[in-house]
Design an enzyme around this catalytic site. Structure first.
Site, PDB file in Angstrom:
ATOM      1  N   ASP A  18       0.857  -1.175   0.000  1.00  0.00           N
ATOM      2  CA  ASP A  18       0.000   0.000   0.000  1.00  0.00           C
ATOM      3  C   ASP A  18       0.900   1.236   0.000  1.00  0.00           C
ATOM      4  OD1 ASP A  18      -2.336   1.592   0.258  1.00  0.00           O
ATOM      5  OD2 ASP A  18      -2.029   1.697   2.417  1.00  0.00           O
ATOM      6  N   ASP A  20      -0.099   5.011   1.064  1.00  0.00           N
ATOM      7  CA  ASP A  20      -0.264   5.930   2.190  1.00  0.00           C
ATOM      8  C   ASP A  20      -0.153   5.183   3.518  1.00  0.00           C
ATOM      9  OD1 ASP A  20      -0.949   8.254   0.531  1.00  0.00           O
ATOM     10  OD2 ASP A  20      -2.778   7.147   0.092  1.00  0.00           O
ATOM     11  N   GLY A  68      -8.187   3.681   3.828  1.00  0.00           N
ATOM     12  CA  GLY A  68      -7.914   2.652   2.828  1.00  0.00           C
ATOM     13  C   GLY A  68      -8.973   2.483   1.758  1.00  0.00           C
ATOM     14  N   ARG A  71     -12.444   6.986  -2.269  1.00  0.00           N
ATOM     15  CA  ARG A  71     -12.959   8.234  -1.702  1.00  0.00           C
ATOM     16  C   ARG A  71     -14.480   8.241  -1.515  1.00  0.00           C
ATOM     17  NH1 ARG A  71     -11.600  12.443  -5.656  1.00  0.00           N
ATOM     18  NH2 ARG A  71      -9.538  11.527  -5.370  1.00  0.00           N
ATOM     19  N   SER A 146      -6.080   5.708  -3.843  1.00  0.00           N
ATOM     20  CA  SER A 146      -5.979   7.126  -4.186  1.00  0.00           C
ATOM     21  C   SER A 146      -5.812   7.340  -5.688  1.00  0.00           C
ATOM     22  CB  SER A 146      -4.794   7.752  -3.451  1.00  0.00           C
ATOM     23  OG  SER A 146      -4.619   9.100  -3.853  1.00  0.00           O
ATOM     24  N   ASN A 148      -4.425  10.069  -6.556  1.00  0.00           N
ATOM     25  CA  ASN A 148      -3.269  10.965  -6.553  1.00  0.00           C
ATOM     26  C   ASN A 148      -1.955  10.196  -6.484  1.00  0.00           C
ATOM     27  OD1 ASN A 148      -4.751  13.593  -6.310  1.00  0.00           O
ATOM     28  ND2 ASN A 148      -5.464  12.637  -4.434  1.00  0.00           N
ATOM     29  N   ASP A 204      -1.499  -0.936   5.980  1.00  0.00           N
ATOM     30  CA  ASP A 204      -1.675  -0.337   7.300  1.00  0.00           C
ATOM     31  C   ASP A 204      -3.142  -0.143   7.646  1.00  0.00           C
ATOM     32  OD1 ASP A 204      -2.024   1.815   5.420  1.00  0.00           O
ATOM     33  OD2 ASP A 204      -1.782   3.227   7.074  1.00  0.00           O
TER      34      ASP A 204
END
Length: 266
Positions: A18, A20, A68, A71, A146, A148, A204
């Site tokens: 992952d 972030d 996780g 959005r 994401s 981004n 995470d």
């Protein structure tokens, strides 16, 4: 401390991470953007409806409903916990429109503003760990909900660290379900040309370890950046560490050699 966990590379051909909270420290930027979004929305809603204002809780709401997830799924999940139902709207909705998509687009604005101000910090021990794997012939993949992801990798200078990437843009394009469904991890394994049982994954988020477990990865590693080690185990993590520098790599050679990943957080 107990005995460090050891990963036998003879058992695996690939590893998927992952972004972030595992590779980059952008999870804190996401969390702050979520809180800014929801507190502003809930405060305005309370003033309009007369309902009491209850702030978005980073220790409870973020980890339970948002962390996780894609959005729009995170918005629907959190609002559902407050018995708030909004129209889904359209991905093209302006950020001031009171729809799931409108709120999601506002959150993206808030996140990118924070990203521009604060930049991208990485967990250096995680970067060293991934490079160690690559040096020993393990293929590496990156997974993120994401949209981004590319921007974050470019800002961090980590574009070449992973052989494949599956992010929120790919998920939309391929109609992949988000975490906790296994779709994006299965797609990463497909792109890496590896059966999931011959790969290990690192997450995470609770939704992430659930997704890895459902995808059938041979080993699920949870990274506890807060206080959810037990929850990560309960939802599918085989190993839980606070930092990837705690792990050892066992390299298959004529004589067994243990390579210690130097501890330390970025």
């Amino acid at each position: 401390m107990g005995k460090p966990a050891t990963i036998d590379l003879e058992t695996f051909d690939a590893a998927v991470f992952d972004l972030d909270g595992v590779i980059t420290q952008t999870a804190s930027l996401h969390a702050a953007a979520w809180k800014e979004l929801f507190d502003d929305y809930l405060r305005k809603r309370a003033a309009r409806t007369g309902e009491p204002f209850e702030a978005f809780d980073l220790n409870k709401d973020y980890l339970r409903y948002v962390d996780g997830k894609p959005r729009y799924d995170g918005i629907r999940s959190f609002l559902g916990s407050r018995n708030i139902v909004l129209e889904f709207g359209s991905p093209d909705d302006p950020p001031n429109r009171e729809t799931i998509c409108g709120l999601g687009n506002r959150k993206n604005e808030l996140f990118n503003a924070r990203l521009a101000r604060e930049g991208v910090k990485v967990f250096e021990s995680s970067v060293r760990f991934v490079r160690e794997l690559r040096d020993n012939g393990i293929r590496t993949g990156l997974v993120s909900s994401s949209k981004n992801t590319r921007t974050i990798l470019e800002r961090a200078g980590l574009e070449e660290l992973f052989d494949v990437r599956v992010d929120g843009i790919d998920a939309d394009r391929l109609s992949l379900k988000g975490k906790p469904d296994p779709d994006i991890f299965l797609e990463a394994a497909r792109l890496l040309a590896v059966v999931p049982a011959r790969a290990f994954g690192v997450e995470d988020a609770i939704s992430g370890v659930q997704a890895l477990k459902s995808a059938g990865y041979g080993l699920v590693i949870g990274v506890d950046r807060g206080d959810q080690a037990e929850a990560l185990r309960e939802h599918g993590a085989d190993i839980v560490v606070r930092d990837l520098g705690e792990l050892q790599i066992e390299v298959p050679r004529t004589s067994v050699q243990l390579i210690r990943v130097i501890p330390g957080r970025g």
